[in-house]
Write an enzyme that holds these catalytic residues in place. Sequence first.
Site, short mmCIF file in Angstrom:
data_model
loop_
_atom_site.label_atom_id
_atom_site.label_comp_id
_atom_site.label_asym_id
_atom_site.label_seq_id
_atom_site.Cartn_x
_atom_site.Cartn_y
_atom_site.Cartn_z
N VAL A 1 32.41 39.30 37.26
CA VAL A 1 32.26 38.47 36.07
C VAL A 1 33.58 37.77 35.75
O VAL A 1 33.60 36.61 35.34
CB VAL A 1 31.77 39.31 34.88
N GLY A 2 34.69 38.46 35.95
CA GLY A 2 35.99 37.87 35.69
C GLY A 2 36.25 36.62 36.51
O GLY A 2 36.85 35.65 36.03
N CYS B 1 38.85 51.62 34.32
CA CYS B 1 39.44 50.74 35.34
C CYS B 1 40.70 51.35 35.94
O CYS B 1 41.04 51.07 37.10
CB CYS B 1 39.73 49.36 34.76
N GLY C 1 36.69 43.55 32.07
CA GLY C 1 35.41 43.92 32.67
C GLY C 1 35.47 43.84 34.18
O GLY C 1 36.54 43.99 34.79
N SER C 2 34.34 43.58 34.79
CA SER C 2 34.23 43.62 36.25
C SER C 2 34.91 42.42 36.88
O SER C 2 35.01 41.33 36.30
CB SER C 2 32.76 43.65 36.66
N THR C 3 35.34 42.60 38.12
CA THR C 3 35.96 41.52 38.87
C THR C 3 34.98 40.38 39.10
O THR C 3 35.34 39.20 39.02
CB THR C 3 36.50 42.05 40.20
N GLU D 1 41.53 41.18 32.76
CA GLU D 1 41.87 42.55 33.15
C GLU D 1 40.60 43.13 33.76
O GLU D 1 39.62 43.38 33.07
CB GLU D 1 42.34 43.35 31.93
#
Length: 470
Positions: free
Chosen positions: A219-220, A271, A215-217, A237
């Site tokens: 949230v990651g 992505c 997912g998004s950076t 990822e």
Amino acid sequence: MSTVTETGLLTSREIITGEELGSVPLATSGAVLSAARRAAAAAPGWAATPAAERAAILDRAADLLLERAQEAQDLLVREGGSITGKAFYEVHAGAAELRHAAQLATAPQAPHGPGSDPGRDTEVRRVPLGVVGVIVPWNFPVLLGMRSVAPALALGNTVLLKPDPHTPLSGGRLFAEVLAAAGLPEGVLEVVYGDADAGAALVRSPDVSMVSFTGSTEVGREIGATAGRLLKRVVLELGGQNAYVVLPDADIEAAASAGSWGSFLHQGQICMAARRHLVHRDVVESYTEALARRAAALRIGDPYRTDAQIGPVIDRGQLTRIATAVEDAVAQGARLVTGGTVQGQFFPPTVLADVTPKMSVFHAEVFGPVATVTSFADEEEAVELANTSDYGLTAAVYTSDAEQGRALASRLRCGVVHVGDQTVNHDPHLPFGGVGASGNASGFGGQAAIDAFTRWHTLTVSSPARSYPF
């Protein structure tokens, strides 16, 4: 898209029409923790199941998924806005992930060298982690879900899966049904449905040993911080601001074809999408014209009822973000060549020329059908531009000289580079993962999956048993 009812159901609806597609129970944090406990209870029995039996279940699941291919494809189109070709590919790629995972289950483990003490018998092997939590995005729910779920199961883990609330049916319910029908024992795969609160509960659960998040950076980073504090393994990822480098010897029409596919497939909501087209100054004008011509010719519409090549953007919020990014780029000096204006639920394929590293659009990931074009004078500048990014997921070098492309590719800071192709490629047998803001390196594909979803276990045996001075 989806809505939540007063009775606690998450209802999936077709993006274009709003028609109800099905409902699933919305999980509270307590329900997530209960599901994790069930998965933990099932873990010892599943780990003890012979590898050949685990592999057979996954192979049957691949067969069953393909038997339901049309249903799965329709879900991806209606629920997530996929065009039909992308949906067809994704379902078959999901089946390929299951079959590859079945091979991993029965593959011989790489031998480990003996210890330094010849009086000890030593056994070193890879063993399951326990419960693997998997959080899946909406853009490729079948492929990106199976990429974690299948190898985790194959290698003896149980799985707690949370699909994105935009795609609960294709990214969650379908998995549960196919794997249960294939013979997966109860509790080995638990699926929970919900939003960020459910995801946070999954990450924090004491029964979850590892988290695989795509997912998004933004949230990651939060998940990585939580997992680090709790000393859990995590595979991240995340986003990509991927460079597509076009050298002056390239066939311009072929390069534009690859660039168009890399930027506009699935409305650019990938992505791995080619976001920054870095083009040698000798060919930048002809390339930009060819790319814009292809972009303008793509058919926009309802992918379920027409032969559209560009479907709807996932939701209104994302449409607004894409439009704002384009408007800001033009205000900062970019030249809008084609596209650029919201059309109902759609955003047309957009080409921005004369983009420089001083513009925010050069650095910020625009998760939509927007290709930026930046010229370079020589390979040194191309490498510098490509590496001027916090992200490092994929890249591509388009040239007719494979060796020259290989040499340039070796200098790009990212996880995967393709020479003579575009950035959106997937192979379940090959390691995949990004660096920097794109993630914490490879966690998928071949040996990388074994490394991610198992841990080392060392056993030594001394016979006769040893005694010591005190």
